[in-house]
Write a protein that holds these residues in place. Structure first.
Motif, PDB file in Angstrom:
ATOM      1  N   ARG A 158       0.823  -1.205   0.000  1.00 35.93           N
ATOM      2  CA  ARG A 158       0.000   0.000   0.000  1.00 35.93           C
ATOM      3  C   ARG A 158       0.861   1.260   0.000  1.00 35.93           C
ATOM      4  O   ARG A 158       2.086   1.189  -0.051  1.00 35.93           O
ATOM      5  CB  ARG A 158      -0.944  -0.030   1.208  1.00 35.93           C
ATOM      6  CG  ARG A 158      -1.888  -1.233   1.177  1.00 35.93           C
ATOM      7  CD  ARG A 158      -2.774  -1.322   2.401  1.00 35.93           C
ATOM      8  NE  ARG A 158      -3.596  -2.537   2.363  1.00 35.93           N
ATOM      9  CZ  ARG A 158      -4.318  -2.986   3.383  1.00 35.93           C
ATOM     10  NH1 ARG A 158      -4.322  -2.314   4.534  1.00 35.93           N
ATOM     11  NH2 ARG A 158      -5.023  -4.095   3.266  1.00 35.93           N
ATOM     12  N   SER A 159       0.209   2.396   0.082  1.00 35.86           N
ATOM     13  CA  SER A 159       0.918   3.674  -0.001  1.00 35.86           C
ATOM     14  C   SER A 159       1.889   3.879   1.153  1.00 35.86           C
ATOM     15  O   SER A 159       2.811   4.690   1.054  1.00 35.86           O
ATOM     16  CB  SER A 159      -0.088   4.832  -0.047  1.00 35.86           C
ATOM     17  OG  SER A 159      -0.941   4.802   1.089  1.00 35.86           O
ATOM     18  N   ASP A 160       1.698   3.141   2.263  1.00 34.37           N
ATOM     19  CA  ASP A 160       2.646   3.245   3.377  1.00 34.37           C
ATOM     20  C   ASP A 160       3.894   2.393   3.147  1.00 34.37           C
ATOM     21  O   ASP A 160       4.778   2.331   3.992  1.00 34.37           O
ATOM     22  CB  ASP A 160       1.982   2.856   4.700  1.00 34.37           C
ATOM     23  CG  ASP A 160       1.442   1.421   4.708  1.00 34.37           C
ATOM     24  OD1 ASP A 160       1.694   0.677   3.737  1.00 34.37           O
ATOM     25  OD2 ASP A 160       0.768   1.051   5.692  1.00 34.37           O
TER      26      ASP A 160
ATOM     27  N   GLN B  77       0.056  -1.987  -5.007  1.00 35.58           N
ATOM     28  CA  GLN B  77       0.433  -3.035  -5.948  1.00 35.58           C
ATOM     29  C   GLN B  77       0.210  -4.390  -5.298  1.00 35.58           C
ATOM     30  O   GLN B  77       0.310  -4.526  -4.073  1.00 35.58           O
ATOM     31  CB  GLN B  77       1.911  -2.916  -6.348  1.00 35.58           C
ATOM     32  CG  GLN B  77       2.267  -1.700  -7.163  1.00 35.58           C
ATOM     33  CD  GLN B  77       3.751  -1.683  -7.519  1.00 35.58           C
ATOM     34  OE1 GLN B  77       4.568  -2.349  -6.891  1.00 35.58           O
ATOM     35  NE2 GLN B  77       4.096  -0.917  -8.540  1.00 35.58           N
ATOM     36  N   LEU B  78      -0.061  -5.391  -6.125  1.00 39.94           N
ATOM     37  CA  LEU B  78      -0.221  -6.756  -5.640  1.00 39.94           C
ATOM     38  C   LEU B  78       1.017  -7.563  -6.003  1.00 39.94           C
ATOM     39  O   LEU B  78       1.481  -7.530  -7.143  1.00 39.94           O
ATOM     40  CB  LEU B  78      -1.467  -7.403  -6.253  1.00 39.94           C
ATOM     41  CG  LEU B  78      -2.806  -6.725  -5.948  1.00 39.94           C
ATOM     42  CD1 LEU B  78      -3.946  -7.483  -6.619  1.00 39.94           C
ATOM     43  CD2 LEU B  78      -3.044  -6.619  -4.447  1.00 39.94           C
TER      44      LEU B  78
ATOM     45  N   GLY C  49       6.671   0.985  12.328  1.00 39.36           N
ATOM     46  CA  GLY C  49       5.604   1.216  11.371  1.00 39.36           C
ATOM     47  C   GLY C  49       5.086  -0.118  10.855  1.00 39.36           C
ATOM     48  O   GLY C  49       5.694  -1.168  11.058  1.00 39.36           O
ATOM     49  N   GLY C  50       3.950  -0.078  10.191  1.00 36.83           N
ATOM     50  CA  GLY C  50       3.430  -1.284   9.559  1.00 36.83           C
ATOM     51  C   GLY C  50       2.912  -2.334  10.516  1.00 36.83           C
ATOM     52  O   GLY C  50       2.980  -3.534  10.226  1.00 36.83           O
ATOM     53  N   VAL C  51       2.366  -1.904  11.651  1.00 36.58           N
ATOM     54  CA  VAL C  51       1.862  -2.875  12.631  1.00 36.58           C
ATOM     55  C   VAL C  51       0.736  -3.716  12.019  1.00 36.58           C
ATOM     56  O   VAL C  51       0.675  -4.933  12.209  1.00 36.58           O
ATOM     57  CB  VAL C  51       1.384  -2.163  13.911  1.00 36.58           C
ATOM     58  CG1 VAL C  51       0.668  -3.144  14.837  1.00 36.58           C
ATOM     59  CG2 VAL C  51       2.569  -1.533  14.641  1.00 36.58           C
ATOM     60  N   GLY C  52      -0.146  -3.076  11.263  1.00 41.43           N
ATOM     61  CA  GLY C  52      -1.236  -3.817  10.624  1.00 41.43           C
ATOM     62  C   GLY C  52      -0.724  -4.841   9.629  1.00 41.43           C
ATOM     63  O   GLY C  52      -1.236  -5.965   9.547  1.00 41.43           O
TER      64      GLY C  52
ATOM     65  N   PRO D 235      -7.469  -3.380  -6.166  1.00 35.72           N
ATOM     66  CA  PRO D 235      -6.536  -2.537  -5.416  1.00 35.72           C
ATOM     67  C   PRO D 235      -6.683  -1.071  -5.801  1.00 35.72           C
ATOM     68  O   PRO D 235      -7.112  -0.737  -6.903  1.00 35.72           O
ATOM     69  CB  PRO D 235      -5.166  -3.085  -5.826  1.00 35.72           C
ATOM     70  CG  PRO D 235      -5.387  -3.685  -7.176  1.00 35.72           C
ATOM     71  CD  PRO D 235      -6.790  -4.226  -7.159  1.00 35.72           C
ATOM     72  N   SER D 236      -6.330  -0.201  -4.877  1.00 36.62           N
ATOM     73  CA  SER D 236      -6.347   1.225  -5.186  1.00 36.62           C
ATOM     74  C   SER D 236      -5.214   1.541  -6.153  1.00 36.62           C
ATOM     75  O   SER D 236      -4.285   0.746  -6.342  1.00 36.62           O
ATOM     76  CB  SER D 236      -6.190   2.038  -3.899  1.00 36.62           C
ATOM     77  OG  SER D 236      -4.866   1.907  -3.401  1.00 36.62           O
TER      78      SER D 236
END
Length: 291
Positions: A49-51, A68-69, A272-275, A63-64
């Protein structure tokens, strides 16, 4: 709907419908690559994702435009059994990307040796013609950007040729299949983060002792390892000894708790990126290769 999904060295465009699952997409890709479907449970689709973090998807949505996938072998086996050759091809390309982008931390010495194995895969046994200038123009395929910046090109090439000669003399790249197997075994034995999905953080506290060091959190099939910026191990926790607490007031804060043979020990980390880490952890914990 068509999805563009990136592989380690290329991409594939796949027609999909609303009832297609992540597993369906993975199996489609493996079938196109002529890989046995028993490997499908080890693979998934990451949405970057954008992050700039990769999230292991549980279902497929369009995807937005800012994401990217990517197809990933996410639950990498920690041993190197006899692998299907087409699966091994994908795996070695993926691992090479992890090493040259420094996602997996290695010393310059180990990186140089692994680069020579890669030459053995790509070109076979070293020949006199390989000692000409063509290597100068493709070093970025074998070395990280910081190594190319920190060392003279002629020194990198000399080192690469020397290690490649050793590999050739040892019969380790007589065939492409043999070269790939030896490369994977070399990675397993020399790269501490082998098999891990790694996330970068800052270790703030160990138990009650304050800290402030860079830490790589590596999630693998056995549990979690924590490495410092030099790739040295700070902690190694099996899944059955592991608990992770997420800070309610700080989306970047986590606490990794080990309850093993050495007693209770906690590591407080900001990252960052905990999710993304949650999604990857969930996938790897539940991944089991088929028969």
């Amino acid at each position: 709907m068509h999805l563009k999904i990136y592989l380690p060295t290329s991409y594939i465009t796949i027609p999909t419908s609303s009832d297609h699952t992540v597993s369906d997409i993975v199996k489609f890709i493996l079938t196109k690559q002529e890989v046995p479907l028993k490997y499908a449970p080890l693979c998934t689709i990451l949405e970057v994702r954008s992050d700039n973090f990769g999230y292991a998807l549980k279902h497929i949505d369009k995807p937005s435009t800012s994401s990217q996938l990517h197809f990933r072998i996410l639950a990498i086996q920690l041993s190197t059994p006899k692998l299907d050759q087409n699966f091994a091809e994908i795996l070695q390309n993926q691992i090479n990307r992890l090493i040259i982008t420094r996602t997996w931390i290695t010393s310059d010495e180990i990186s140089a040796k692994l680069a020579a194995f890669r030459c053995g895969i790509d070109f076979g046994k070293i020949q006199e013609s390989h000692k000409n200038l063509f290597l100068d123009n493709i070093l970025q395929q074998y070395f990280s950007a910081d190594m190319i910046s920190n060392f003279k090109v002629k020194d990198l090439v000399k080192n690469l040729i020397g290690n490649w000669q050793i590999i050739t003399q040892g019969g380790m790249c007589d065939t492409r299949e043999k070269a790939i197997q030896n490369y994977l075994e070399a990675c397993q034995s020399s790269v501490r983060a082998y098999g891990c999905a790694c996330f970068l953080g800052k270790l703030k506290k160990v138990a009650e002792e304050e800290s402030d060091v860079v830490v790589y959190i590596g999630i693998c099939q056995n549990g979690i390892i924590m490495l410092n910026g030099d790739g040295n191990e700070l902690g190694n926790i099996k899944f059955d000894e592991l608990k992770i607490e997420y800070e309610v007031d700080d989306p970047r804060g986590i606490k990794i708790i080990s309850n093993g043979e050495n007693g209770l020990l906690s590591y407080q980390i900001n990252m960052g990126g905990v999710g993304a880490m949650k999604s990857v952890l969930d996938f790897i914990q539940n991944a089991q290769m088929g028969e």
